[in-house]
Design a protein around this motif. Structure first.
Motif, mmCIF file in Angstrom:
data_model
loop_
_atom_site.group_PDB
_atom_site.id
_atom_site.type_symbol
_atom_site.label_atom_id
_atom_site.label_comp_id
_atom_site.label_asym_id
_atom_site.label_seq_id
_atom_site.Cartn_x
_atom_site.Cartn_y
_atom_site.Cartn_z
ATOM 1 N N ARG A 152 0.836 -1.203 0.000
ATOM 2 C CA ARG A 152 0.000 0.000 0.000
ATOM 3 C C ARG A 152 0.873 1.257 0.000
ATOM 4 O O ARG A 152 0.617 2.213 -0.727
ATOM 5 C CB ARG A 152 -0.926 -0.014 1.223
ATOM 6 N N LYS A 197 2.267 1.781 -3.385
ATOM 7 C CA LYS A 197 1.238 2.299 -4.293
ATOM 8 C C LYS A 197 1.047 3.805 -4.076
ATOM 9 O O LYS A 197 0.965 4.568 -5.041
ATOM 10 C CB LYS A 197 -0.078 1.559 -4.083
ATOM 11 N N LYS A 227 3.703 5.716 -5.645
ATOM 12 C CA LYS A 227 3.761 5.455 -7.097
ATOM 13 C C LYS A 227 4.913 4.529 -7.490
ATOM 14 O O LYS A 227 5.371 4.528 -8.622
ATOM 15 C CB LYS A 227 3.868 6.760 -7.893
ATOM 16 N N ASN A 265 4.745 1.226 -7.670
ATOM 17 C CA ASN A 265 3.965 -0.013 -7.662
ATOM 18 C C ASN A 265 3.752 -0.587 -9.061
ATOM 19 O O ASN A 265 2.682 -1.030 -9.394
ATOM 20 C CB ASN A 265 2.619 0.222 -6.988
ATOM 21 N N TYR A 315 -2.281 -4.478 -5.724
ATOM 22 C CA TYR A 315 -1.622 -3.198 -5.455
ATOM 23 C C TYR A 315 -0.644 -2.803 -6.554
ATOM 24 O O TYR A 315 -0.062 -1.728 -6.516
ATOM 25 C CB TYR A 315 -0.897 -3.245 -4.101
ATOM 26 N N PHE A 316 -0.466 -3.670 -7.531
ATOM 27 C CA PHE A 316 0.518 -3.440 -8.589
ATOM 28 C C PHE A 316 -0.129 -3.528 -9.965
ATOM 29 O O PHE A 316 -1.173 -4.149 -10.131
ATOM 30 C CB PHE A 316 1.658 -4.467 -8.467
ATOM 31 N N LYS A 317 0.523 -2.906 -10.942
ATOM 32 C CA LYS A 317 0.018 -2.949 -12.313
ATOM 33 C C LYS A 317 0.271 -4.324 -12.928
ATOM 34 O O LYS A 317 -0.530 -4.820 -13.711
ATOM 35 C CB LYS A 317 0.687 -1.845 -13.129
#
Length: 191
Positions: A30, A33, A36, A38, A58-60
């Motif tokens: 978290r 994220k 930024k 993440n 929480y990740f792309k």
């Protein structure tokens, strides 16, 4: 309870084994994220994917590595609606041999023998993003009974102590959680 003891005999051990590591990893994810950082998550050894299914959103992009097809089948398929999920069936060394990606968070919970943990750690360090974090599991067995589960993964701390380019902390929760980050030369206390 004994004189002045906060915990009765055995209570601390019981509490220790009930502290779950996943909420701690979730808070780190978290935080990444929010900052930024993440883009990519990597989990080595997913077992029943309990941690992976919580952390991946929480990740792309999130990558799961396990030698067992059965373990990979535990991944929540609905995650694919919001996250790019990559699965690799095979040994961690095989994964790293062909990997070209950097990861912001890496969770190592595969083979618990020191030689494998060390290899996974250094391979992970090679593909860790600039401000990335590596988390190792099973690095602090509460007693000899659990050492069979954790094997000798705890020895990685002996390696980390001698590295002045890394910062780490070992938390004695749910068989141990060691959090590692490259030493950041920024001195936030200076104005």
């Amino acid at each position: 309870m004994e004189n002045g003891a906060i915990f009765g005999k055995g209570e601390l051990r019981n509490m220790y084994s009930k502290v779950d590591h996943i909420p701690l990893i979730k808070e780190i994810a978290r935080g990444l994220k929010i900052s930024k950082n993440n883009k990519r998550y990597l989990e080595l050894g997913i077992a029943k994917a309990k941690c992976f299914n919580v952390i991946a959103p929480y990740f792309k992009e999130s990558t799961a590595v396990d030698i067992s097809e059965k373990a990979l089948n535990h991944i929540d398929r609905s995650l694919k609606d919001s996250v790019d999920i990559f699965e690799f069936k095979g040994k961690t060394q095989s994964f790293f041999k062909n990997n070209r990606e950097e990861f912001d968070l890496i969770f190592i919970d595969a083979d618990h023998h020191f030689d494998s943990v060390a290899k996974d750690f250094f391979d992970s360090l090679d593909c860790l993003a600039e401000d990335g974090i590596i988390i190792l599991h099973d690095t602090y067995a509460p007693n000899e009974f659990y050492s069979g589960h954790c094997e000798d993964a705890w020895k990685i701390q002996e390696v980390l102590i001698n590295r002045n380019d890394l910062q780490f902390i070992n938390l004695p929760v749910f068989y141990g959680l060691t959090i590692v980050k490259r030493h950041n030369k920024k001195e936030f206390w200076k104005m």
